[in-house]
Design a protein around this motif. Structure first.
Motif, PDB file in Angstrom:
ATOM      1  N   LYS A   1       4.232  10.698  -7.936  1.00 51.49           N
ATOM      2  CA  LYS A   1       4.077   9.436  -8.290  1.00 51.49           C
ATOM      3  C   LYS A   1       3.289   8.661  -7.198  1.00 51.49           C
ATOM      4  O   LYS A   1       3.218   9.087  -5.904  1.00 51.49           O
ATOM      5  CB  LYS A   1       5.573   8.647  -8.241  1.00 51.49           C
ATOM      6  N   GLY A   2       2.402   7.645  -7.649  1.00 46.00           N
ATOM      7  CA  GLY A   2       1.826   7.079  -6.663  1.00 46.00           C
ATOM      8  C   GLY A   2       2.583   6.051  -6.009  1.00 46.00           C
ATOM      9  O   GLY A   2       2.062   5.132  -5.043  1.00 46.00           O
TER      10      GLY A   2
ATOM     11  N   LEU B   1       4.700  -6.090  -5.772  1.00 47.06           N
ATOM     12  CA  LEU B   1       4.234  -4.415  -5.561  1.00 47.06           C
ATOM     13  C   LEU B   1       5.490  -3.675  -5.273  1.00 47.06           C
ATOM     14  O   LEU B   1       5.152  -2.447  -5.072  1.00 47.06           O
ATOM     15  CB  LEU B   1       3.184  -4.688  -4.585  1.00 47.06           C
TER      16      LEU B   1
ATOM     17  N   THR C   1       5.810  -1.104  -7.881  1.00 49.31           N
ATOM     18  CA  THR C   1       5.049   0.274  -7.693  1.00 49.31           C
ATOM     19  C   THR C   1       5.372   1.063  -6.450  1.00 49.31           C
ATOM     20  O   THR C   1       4.655   2.123  -6.249  1.00 49.31           O
ATOM     21  CB  THR C   1       3.432   0.142  -7.641  1.00 49.31           C
TER      22      THR C   1
ATOM     23  N   ILE D   1       4.845   3.597   1.359  1.00 53.54           N
ATOM     24  CA  ILE D   1       4.474   2.505   2.411  1.00 53.54           C
ATOM     25  C   ILE D   1       3.637   1.489   1.906  1.00 53.54           C
ATOM     26  O   ILE D   1       3.546   0.601   2.829  1.00 53.54           O
ATOM     27  CB  ILE D   1       3.970   3.344   3.730  1.00 53.54           C
ATOM     28  N   CYS D   2       2.939   1.576   1.064  1.00 54.38           N
ATOM     29  CA  CYS D   2       1.885   0.740   0.578  1.00 54.38           C
ATOM     30  C   CYS D   2       2.229  -0.813   0.579  1.00 54.38           C
ATOM     31  O   CYS D   2       1.640  -1.410   1.249  1.00 54.38           O
ATOM     32  CB  CYS D   2       1.234   1.018  -0.882  1.00 54.38           C
TER      33      CYS D   2
ATOM     34  N   LEU E   1      -3.153  -0.739   0.010  1.00 51.82           N
ATOM     35  CA  LEU E   1      -2.664  -0.570  -1.344  1.00 51.82           C
ATOM     36  C   LEU E   1      -3.225   0.767  -1.736  1.00 51.82           C
ATOM     37  O   LEU E   1      -4.036   1.130  -1.504  1.00 51.82           O
ATOM     38  CB  LEU E   1      -3.017  -1.654  -2.364  1.00 51.82           C
ATOM     39  N   GLY E   2      -2.306   1.207  -2.422  1.00 47.88           N
ATOM     40  CA  GLY E   2      -2.618   2.852  -3.036  1.00 47.88           C
ATOM     41  C   GLY E   2      -2.532   4.040  -1.955  1.00 47.88           C
ATOM     42  O   GLY E   2      -3.416   4.870  -2.079  1.00 47.88           O
ATOM     43  N   LEU E   3      -1.595   3.679  -1.050  1.00 48.95           N
ATOM     44  CA  LEU E   3      -1.770   4.712   0.203  1.00 48.95           C
ATOM     45  C   LEU E   3      -1.032   5.963  -0.398  1.00 48.95           C
ATOM     46  O   LEU E   3      -1.416   6.901   0.237  1.00 48.95           O
ATOM     47  CB  LEU E   3      -0.844   3.938   1.199  1.00 48.95           C
TER      48      LEU E   3
ATOM     49  N   PRO F   1       1.076 -11.253  -3.014  1.00 48.25           N
ATOM     50  CA  PRO F   1       1.430 -10.472  -3.871  1.00 48.25           C
ATOM     51  C   PRO F   1       2.376  -9.144  -3.691  1.00 48.25           C
ATOM     52  O   PRO F   1       2.775  -8.424  -4.486  1.00 48.25           O
ATOM     53  CB  PRO F   1      -0.003  -9.939  -4.472  1.00 48.25           C
ATOM     54  N   TYR F   2       2.533  -8.895  -2.275  1.00 47.25           N
ATOM     55  CA  TYR F   2       3.258  -7.765  -2.074  1.00 47.25           C
ATOM     56  C   TYR F   2       4.652  -7.603  -2.431  1.00 47.25           C
ATOM     57  O   TYR F   2       5.232  -6.451  -2.619  1.00 47.25           O
ATOM     58  CB  TYR F   2       3.161  -7.708  -0.402  1.00 47.25           C
TER      59      TYR F   2
ATOM     60  N   THR G   1      -1.027   5.172 -13.111  1.00 49.41           N
ATOM     61  CA  THR G   1       0.033   4.154 -13.572  1.00 49.41           C
ATOM     62  C   THR G   1       0.872   3.653 -12.609  1.00 49.41           C
ATOM     63  O   THR G   1       1.283   2.154 -12.463  1.00 49.41           O
ATOM     64  CB  THR G   1       1.162   4.618 -14.724  1.00 49.41           C
ATOM     65  N   VAL G   2       1.374   4.430 -11.777  1.00 45.00           N
ATOM     66  CA  VAL G   2       2.167   3.735 -10.302  1.00 45.00           C
ATOM     67  C   VAL G   2       1.479   3.510  -9.313  1.00 45.00           C
ATOM     68  O   VAL G   2       1.930   3.411  -8.119  1.00 45.00           O
ATOM     69  CB  VAL G   2       3.295   4.755 -10.533  1.00 45.00           C
ATOM     70  N   ASN G   3      -0.124   3.683  -9.573  1.00 41.69           N
ATOM     71  CA  ASN G   3      -0.838   3.214  -8.171  1.00 41.69           C
ATOM     72  C   ASN G   3      -0.765   1.819  -7.766  1.00 41.69           C
ATOM     73  O   ASN G   3      -1.186   1.081  -8.841  1.00 41.69           O
ATOM     74  CB  ASN G   3      -2.332   3.811  -8.578  1.00 41.69           C
ATOM     75  N   CYS G   4      -0.242   1.522  -6.779  1.00 42.87           N
ATOM     76  CA  CYS G   4      -0.231   0.117  -6.265  1.00 42.87           C
ATOM     77  C   CYS G   4      -1.370  -0.588  -6.303  1.00 42.87           C
ATOM     78  O   CYS G   4      -1.311  -1.746  -6.332  1.00 42.87           O
ATOM     79  CB  CYS G   4       0.760  -0.231  -5.124  1.00 42.87           C
TER      80      CYS G   4
ATOM     81  N   LEU H   1      -2.158  -2.639  -9.808  1.00 38.07           N
ATOM     82  CA  LEU H   1      -1.339  -3.560 -10.079  1.00 38.07           C
ATOM     83  C   LEU H   1      -1.732  -4.878  -8.925  1.00 38.07           C
ATOM     84  O   LEU H   1      -1.680  -5.818  -9.163  1.00 38.07           O
ATOM     85  CB  LEU H   1       0.174  -3.386  -9.818  1.00 38.07           C
ATOM     86  N   GLY H   2      -1.956  -4.218  -7.765  1.00 37.21           N
ATOM     87  CA  GLY H   2      -2.329  -5.233  -6.536  1.00 37.21           C
ATOM     88  C   GLY H   2      -3.690  -6.192  -7.058  1.00 37.21           C
ATOM     89  O   GLY H   2      -3.530  -7.387  -6.734  1.00 37.21           O
TER      90      GLY H   2
END
Lengths: 197, 211
Positions: B210-211, B107, B110, B28-29, A25-27, B103-104, A113-116, A119-120
């Motif tokens: 964007k993240g 996700l 995002t 890709i996350c 997450l957050g890649l 949870p993916y 805000t959009v860092n997964c 939210l993850g």
């Protein structure tokens, strides 16, 4: 799950269940911001703070509002709004009262805000039935784990950049993915010590 | 407003030339995590293609009445709605896979590609081209992740879609089903693609905000 020790959970979130290296997450911000240690550390710090606060906040709202009114399908919308609003609020407060800090973290906050990973962390907390305290600890631990990973990769990338040995096609994301893979291998070595699911 | 490119160009750009994974390494996350099994990857990719194409269409339909300042929030809400639809769908029809994906699925919200396409294309174009763009980018993205899943499942379990492919004597490479396997496999694809098929001569579009 309910009786997991807070310290165990904290260290597990940092090392054995590192949110970046084992949960991917957050890649995206990770790949683009990790060019040097300084900005990697700045973004990482902001992530630690936001992640610890939003997991706690989301925990409260989820169990106090969504569950009693049977609205759990809307968890995604709730979480994402809470995260966006929280980030906005922090940005305004920091800008108004702590200008020096704003120069360090300011540009990174909107990215979060959009860092997964943020939210993850909230979604994992719901799936694993953490209590409020556990959630905050898990959020903080995951944030620190993320900070650790991005700072380490930032430092390695700086050195690699200087060495100038990377083949053309592998520059940028390619080599970063390989470095991350090796780092991930190193973190997996810890996984025998503690396991959380 | 820029002139809308023809459908063929949109498809080509989305599928290959501007391939989100190989070219931009974006988004890709959420999906990389489930590439250890082909089945999970398939479901996840369907979810992404659905969310991406439908959100692009919706953003495009609402493009003239969305206030500029809050457009990000509006886009996020549109994306979340489609993800919720997909989530309820697989919870109902494929409970096992839903459990495995954990949870993916959520996700996908995002996933930077979804928002990236809404911002970069759908916001300024008509609904139909936006739908095509979302579809093309989604498929281009899925193809690469299928490639990753193919290598990981074949070497990690010796199976494909659960069927035994490798001979009995084959020793599974456990590392491939663990996280590092995903990083290494994707890195190899990026390397190959950038060296032989898409040298980075074209100006790289900076979508990375964007993240």
């Amino acid at each position: 799950m309910a009786n997991i020790e807070p310290t165990t959970l904290f260290f597990a979130a940092i090392f054995t269940n590192n949110i970046l290296l084992t949960n991917f997450l957050g890649l995206c911000p990770f790949l683009s911001i990790s060019k040097n240690v300084e900005s990697a550390f700045g973004l990482g710090t902001a992530v630690v703070f936001v992640m610890a606060c939003t997991t706690g906040l989301n925990h409260l709202l989820y169990y106090k509002i969504l569950v009693p009114y049977d609205l759990v399908h809307f968890e995604y919308i709730l979480f994402i709004i809470v995260i966006a609003a929280f980030v906005q609020l922090v940005e305004m407060i920091v800008e108004r009262f702590f200008p020096p800090l704003y120069y360090v973290l300011g540009i990174f906050l909107p990215l979060i805000t959009v860092n997964c990973a943020i939210l993850g962390a909230s979604l994992f907390m719901v799936i694993r039935d953490y209590t409020l305290v556990q959630s905050v600890i898990y959020g903080a631990g995951s944030g620190i784990g993320w900070l650790l990973a991005i700072t380490a990769v930032g430092a390695i990338r700086e050195k690699v950049q200087k060495a100038n040995v990377v083949p053309k096609g592998l520059e940028g994301p390619g080599i970063t993915l390989i470095i991350t893979g090796i780092l991930s291998l190193a973190f997996i070595a810890f996984s025998g010590m503690i396991q959380i699911q | 407003m820029a002139k809308t490119p023809p459908a063929k160009t949109i498809m080509q750009e989305g599928l290959w030339i501007e391939n989100p994974v190989l070219r931009h390494t974006l988004g890709i996350c959420s999906t990389l995590a489930v590439t250890n099994l082909m089945v999970n990857t398939l479901v996840m990719n369907i979810g992404l293609i659905f969310t991406l194409s439908m959100s692009c269409t919706t953003v495009s339909i609402l493009r003239n009445i969305t206030p500029m300042r809050i457009r990000m929030m509006v886009q996020t809400l549109i994306i979340s709605s489609y993800v919720i639809i997909f989530d309820i769908f697989i919870k109902g029809y494929l409970p096992d896979i839903s459990e495995a994906l954990g949870p993916y699925v959520g996700l996908i919200i995002t996933n930077c590609i979804v928002m990236g396409r809404c911002e970069a294309f759908a916001r300024n174009n008509l609904p139909l081209p936006s739908f095509l763009d979302g579809l093309a980018v989604g498929i281009g993205y899925s193809l690469v992740l299928f490639g990753v899943a193919f290598v990981r499942e074949l070497l990690g379990f010796g199976t494909l879609f659960g069927f035994q492919i490798m001979p009995e004597a084959f020793t599974p490479w456990t590392i491939m089903i663990m996280p590092p396997g995903a990083f290494f496999t994707l890195a190899l694809y990026v390397w190959l693609a950038r060296t032989y098929f898409m040298p980075a001569d074209k100006g790289m579009v900076e979508l990375r905000v964007k993240g």
